[in-house]
Scaffold this motif. Structure first.
Motif, PDB file in Angstrom:
ATOM      1  N   ILE A 113      39.675  68.914  -4.433  1.00 63.93           N
ATOM      2  CA  ILE A 113      38.268  69.245  -4.661  1.00 63.93           C
ATOM      3  C   ILE A 113      37.593  69.441  -3.311  1.00 63.93           C
ATOM      4  N   ILE A 114      36.955  70.601  -3.132  1.00 61.48           N
ATOM      5  CA  ILE A 114      36.155  70.850  -1.918  1.00 61.48           C
ATOM      6  C   ILE A 114      34.696  70.815  -2.334  1.00 61.48           C
ATOM      7  N   ASP A 115      33.917  69.938  -1.699  1.00 60.99           N
ATOM      8  CA  ASP A 115      32.509  69.818  -2.072  1.00 60.99           C
ATOM      9  C   ASP A 115      31.645  69.605  -0.827  1.00 60.99           C
ATOM     10  N   TYR A 116      30.412  70.080  -0.926  1.00 58.80           N
ATOM     11  CA  TYR A 116      29.470  70.043   0.196  1.00 58.80           C
ATOM     12  C   TYR A 116      28.859  68.655   0.401  1.00 58.80           C
ATOM     13  N   ALA A 117      29.206  67.691  -0.446  1.00 54.15           N
ATOM     14  CA  ALA A 117      28.593  66.361  -0.394  1.00 54.15           C
ATOM     15  C   ALA A 117      28.562  65.818   1.034  1.00 54.15           C
ATOM     16  N   HIS A 118      27.364  65.745   1.604  1.00 51.56           N
ATOM     17  CA  HIS A 118      27.236  65.285   2.993  1.00 51.56           C
ATOM     18  C   HIS A 118      26.146  64.230   3.134  1.00 51.56           C
TER      19      HIS A 118
ATOM     20  N   ALA B  86      41.457  69.653  10.444  1.00 50.71           N
ATOM     21  CA  ALA B  86      42.559  70.376   9.799  1.00 50.71           C
ATOM     22  C   ALA B  86      43.746  69.446   9.562  1.00 50.71           C
ATOM     23  N   LYS B  87      44.083  68.630  10.571  1.00 54.19           N
ATOM     24  CA  LYS B  87      45.201  67.701  10.411  1.00 54.19           C
ATOM     25  C   LYS B  87      44.887  66.631   9.357  1.00 54.19           C
ATOM     26  N   ALA B  88      43.633  66.210   9.285  1.00 57.45           N
ATOM     27  CA  ALA B  88      43.245  65.215   8.281  1.00 57.45           C
ATOM     28  C   ALA B  88      43.434  65.771   6.873  1.00 57.45           C
TER      29      ALA B  88
ATOM     30  N   GLY C 216      31.839  67.299   2.565  1.00 58.93           N
ATOM     31  CA  GLY C 216      30.932  67.435   3.699  1.00 58.93           C
ATOM     32  C   GLY C 216      30.627  68.837   4.152  1.00 58.93           C
ATOM     33  N   LYS C 217      31.603  69.769   4.049  1.00 65.96           N
ATOM     34  CA  LYS C 217      31.378  71.104   4.591  1.00 65.96           C
ATOM     35  C   LYS C 217      31.374  72.190   3.512  1.00 65.96           C
ATOM     36  N   GLY C 218      32.065  71.958   2.423  1.00 64.23           N
ATOM     37  CA  GLY C 218      31.991  72.869   1.292  1.00 64.23           C
ATOM     38  C   GLY C 218      32.289  74.313   1.642  1.00 64.23           C
ATOM     39  N   HIS C 219      31.258  75.154   1.537  1.00 64.47           N
ATOM     40  CA  HIS C 219      31.383  76.601   1.727  1.00 64.47           C
ATOM     41  C   HIS C 219      31.474  77.015   3.194  1.00 64.47           C
ATOM     42  N   GLU C 220      31.188  76.123   4.120  1.00 66.46           N
ATOM     43  CA  GLU C 220      31.035  76.515   5.519  1.00 66.46           C
ATOM     44  C   GLU C 220      32.310  77.141   6.078  1.00 66.46           C
ATOM     45  N   LYS C 221      32.115  78.142   6.921  1.00 65.12           N
ATOM     46  CA  LYS C 221      33.241  78.883   7.504  1.00 65.12           C
ATOM     47  C   LYS C 221      33.390  78.620   9.004  1.00 65.12           C
ATOM     48  N   THR C 222      32.626  77.665   9.521  1.00 61.53           N
ATOM     49  CA  THR C 222      32.703  77.344  10.947  1.00 61.53           C
ATOM     50  C   THR C 222      32.627  75.838  11.143  1.00 61.53           C
ATOM     51  N   GLN C 223      33.006  75.410  12.342  1.00 63.64           N
ATOM     52  CA  GLN C 223      32.847  74.015  12.748  1.00 63.64           C
ATOM     53  C   GLN C 223      32.173  73.998  14.112  1.00 63.64           C
ATOM     54  N   HIS C 224      31.124  73.189  14.233  1.00 63.97           N
ATOM     55  CA  HIS C 224      30.306  73.135  15.447  1.00 63.97           C
ATOM     56  C   HIS C 224      30.778  71.953  16.296  1.00 63.97           C
TER      57      HIS C 224
ATOM     58  N   ARG D 256      29.452  72.909  22.444  1.00 64.50           N
ATOM     59  CA  ARG D 256      28.675  74.150  22.510  1.00 64.50           C
ATOM     60  C   ARG D 256      29.334  75.287  21.744  1.00 64.50           C
ATOM     61  N   GLU D 257      30.502  75.012  21.163  1.00 66.25           N
ATOM     62  CA  GLU D 257      31.260  76.060  20.483  1.00 66.25           C
ATOM     63  C   GLU D 257      31.067  76.005  18.972  1.00 66.25           C
ATOM     64  N   ILE D 258      31.020  77.171  18.360  1.00 65.74           N
ATOM     65  CA  ILE D 258      31.040  77.276  16.899  1.00 65.74           C
ATOM     66  C   ILE D 258      32.312  78.030  16.556  1.00 65.74           C
ATOM     67  N   LEU D 259      33.276  77.294  16.009  1.00 71.43           N
ATOM     68  CA  LEU D 259      34.626  77.809  15.819  1.00 71.43           C
ATOM     69  C   LEU D 259      34.881  78.160  14.361  1.00 71.43           C
ATOM     70  N   PRO D 260      35.706  79.162  14.082  1.00 70.76           N
ATOM     71  CA  PRO D 260      36.062  79.481  12.695  1.00 70.76           C
ATOM     72  C   PRO D 260      36.762  78.286  12.047  1.00 70.76           C
ATOM     73  N   PHE D 261      36.330  77.909  10.858  1.00 73.15           N
ATOM     74  CA  PHE D 261      36.960  76.787  10.161  1.00 73.15           C
ATOM     75  C   PHE D 261      36.534  76.802   8.701  1.00 73.15           C
ATOM     76  N   SER D 262      37.509  76.677   7.798  1.00 70.84           N
ATOM     77  CA  SER D 262      37.224  76.650   6.370  1.00 70.84           C
ATOM     78  C   SER D 262      38.048  75.557   5.711  1.00 70.84           C
ATOM     79  N   ASP D 263      37.378  74.572   5.096  1.00 69.13           N
ATOM     80  CA  ASP D 263      38.084  73.537   4.344  1.00 69.13           C
ATOM     81  C   ASP D 263      38.964  74.159   3.270  1.00 69.13           C
TER      82      ASP D 263
END
Length: 483
Positions: free
Chosen positions: A341-346, A432-434, A452-460, A463-470
């Motif tokens: 289950i991927i959910d935005y619950a933060h 990602a490893k987790a 925590g991240k749900g739909h998000e496609k980046t990780q902050h 100073r970097e905002i990197l591509p990342f998708s749960d």
């Protein structure tokens, strides 16, 4: 386009310059967005002062400069200087006027709440589409026209700043869209982004722990959300949430209560796992493709809004079975008996609500992967750790969006909510490893919650905002059969 004198009519200000009848075609507080004929609003922000960008704005063709404080600057007489009481409110006023005040002719529904804004907004859009009405849903996931994501050059924000919102509303109106559903965040409300947007229905879902530090206190957070109470012409209020009910006590607007209590105008009743909706002269089973109690409540909030718009319950209920959750909200991936289950619950409330629901569904273990964002509400971290520990068999504490904080410091704040020496808790800073580790230890019947991240496609990070998708990481781990 408006003449500057028309735009300033009845607006308190002082004016310095020789040209009062110049044409104005736009307004912005972003100097890089200035085009010829734009007003540049040189607002003082938390980190930067717009005054530093006046020269750049003029070089790009600014027709005038707007400030909300007297300053000593040397401008050409060709570029008027306008001093107003409040830059944010002027930006809202000017954006609405230059767009032709589209909100006056549209039906606008604004949804606020610590949790559930996105789901309720999309449910309303889907139900209205089912009834043959064109809609735009504006919020955390972007802009959706009749359920399809649309591309606009706008910032990724839950509630759009006025300079983007009103032109977008104008575009929707020109496309024949009459119903707009938008998420109204506490920050959006407190910074006057909706100041000049007429709202027909305001929905109060809940008030939980989030953004306290950004607002300064819990009371300021509630006051920000309460702005919607006085803006909306009609309210839909969750009567199961005492704070939401209390927010409406001094309001003269009509309101509709929804919830599980007998005082509800639209009541959700659970009869041994079968949900029914009861209202005066109406009672019917609510059949949804989503089963969690909190999503049943989200559906009832959406149904209540449509009923206020004069749609009969019988008509609305012909479409409830087709509702679908937006991306990153209880999004399921399944393989070999393992459910991810991927959910935005933060927030603590959201995490507990999701875990409570999964605890009723789980055949075996719940394995939870989560972290907390950096530079945000530190007070909720320990509480979220305690909640995760109560419901989960195994927990992997990891990074969320650490921003400028040390991820290990955030993790230490979270693990303060666990019993000392707990063997059920694992720490893996690399998200990602987790996720991969959680899926690798899951067996048939287990549920892996990635929160925590749900739909998000980046990780902050820093100073970097990197591509990342749960979702992508989970799919790769699950279907690569990492064991």
């Amino acid at each position: 386009m408006l003449l500057l004198q028309e735009l300033l009519k009845d607006w308190p200000c002082t004016f310095t310059g020789e040209k009062f009848s110049i044409p104005v075609v736009g307004v912005t507080e972003n100097s890089k967005a200035v085009k010829p004929g734009f007003l540049f609003v040189a607002r003082k922000g938390e980190k930067v002062d717009g005054i530093s960008y006046i020269e750049e704005a003029i070089r790009l063709g600014a027709a005038g400069i707007v400030l909300d404080r007297p300053v000593s600057i040397d401008l050409s007489r060709d570029v008027p200087l306008i001093v107003v009481p409040d830059c944010r409110k002027f930006l809202s006023h000017a954006s609405a006027r230059l767009s032709g005040n589209p909100s006056e002719r549209l039906t606008i529904i604004a949804v606020t709440g610590t949790n559930g804004k996105t789901t309720v907004s999309h449910f309303i859009g889907q139900l209205l589409n089912g009834l043959g009405l064109r809609t735009a849903v504006i919020g955390t996931l972007g802009v959706f026209i009749d359920g399809v994501r649309a591309t606009y050059d706008i910032p990724s924000m839950t509630t759009l700043p006025a300079e983007y919102l009103h032109p977008l509303l104008k575009d929707c109106e020109e496309k024949g869209i009459k119903h707009i559903i938008m998420e109204a965040s506490s920050l959006g409300l407190s910074t006057d982004r909706l100041e000049d947007c007429e709202i027909d229905i305001g929905i109060l879902l809940n008030v939980g722990v989030d953004h306290y530090e950004e607002h300064g206190s819990k009371e300021a957070y509630i006051q920000a959300k309460q702005k919607l109470v006085y803006k909306a012409k009609h309210l839909v209020v969750n009567c199961d949430d005492d704070i939401c009910v209390d927010m409406t006590k001094n309001s003269s607007q009509p309101f509709t209560l929804f919830g599980t209590g007998g005082a509800s105008d639209v009541q959700l009743i659970n009869e041994s796992g079968t949900y029914k909706v009861k209202a005066p002269t109406f009672e019917q089973e609510l059949k949804l493709p989503v089963f969690e109690f909190f999503n049943q409540m989200n559906a009832v909030a959406a149904i209540s809004a449509l009923h206020i718009l004069s749609h009969p319950f019988e008509e609305i209920f012909t479409h409830t079975s087709l509702l679908s959750l937006p991306e990153g909200r209880m999004q399921r991936i399944e393989r070999n008996g393992v459910t991810v289950i991927i959910d935005y619950a933060h927030t603590p409330d959201a995490l507990e609500t999701v875990l409570q629901s999964l605890a009723k569904e789980s055949q075996e273990r719940i394995i939870t992967v989560f972290g907390c964002g950096g530079n945000r509400d530190k007070g909720k971290r320990k509480e979220m750790g305690e909640i995760a520990a109560f419901y989960s068999s195994t927990i992997l504490v990891t990074s969320d969006n650490p921003r400028n904080e040390d991820p290990l410091t955030i993790i230490q704040d979270i693990t303060a909510g666990f019993s000392e020496g707990s063997t059920a808790v694992q720490v893996e800073v690399d998200r990602a490893k987790a996720i991969q580790r959680a899926i690798s230890i899951a067996s048939a019947g287990d549920i892996v919650l990635i929160a925590g991240k749900g739909h998000e496609k980046t990780q902050h990070i820093g100073r970097e905002i990197l591509p990342f998708s749960d979702v992508e990481i989970a799919e790769q781990a699950l279907f690569a059969n990492i064991k």
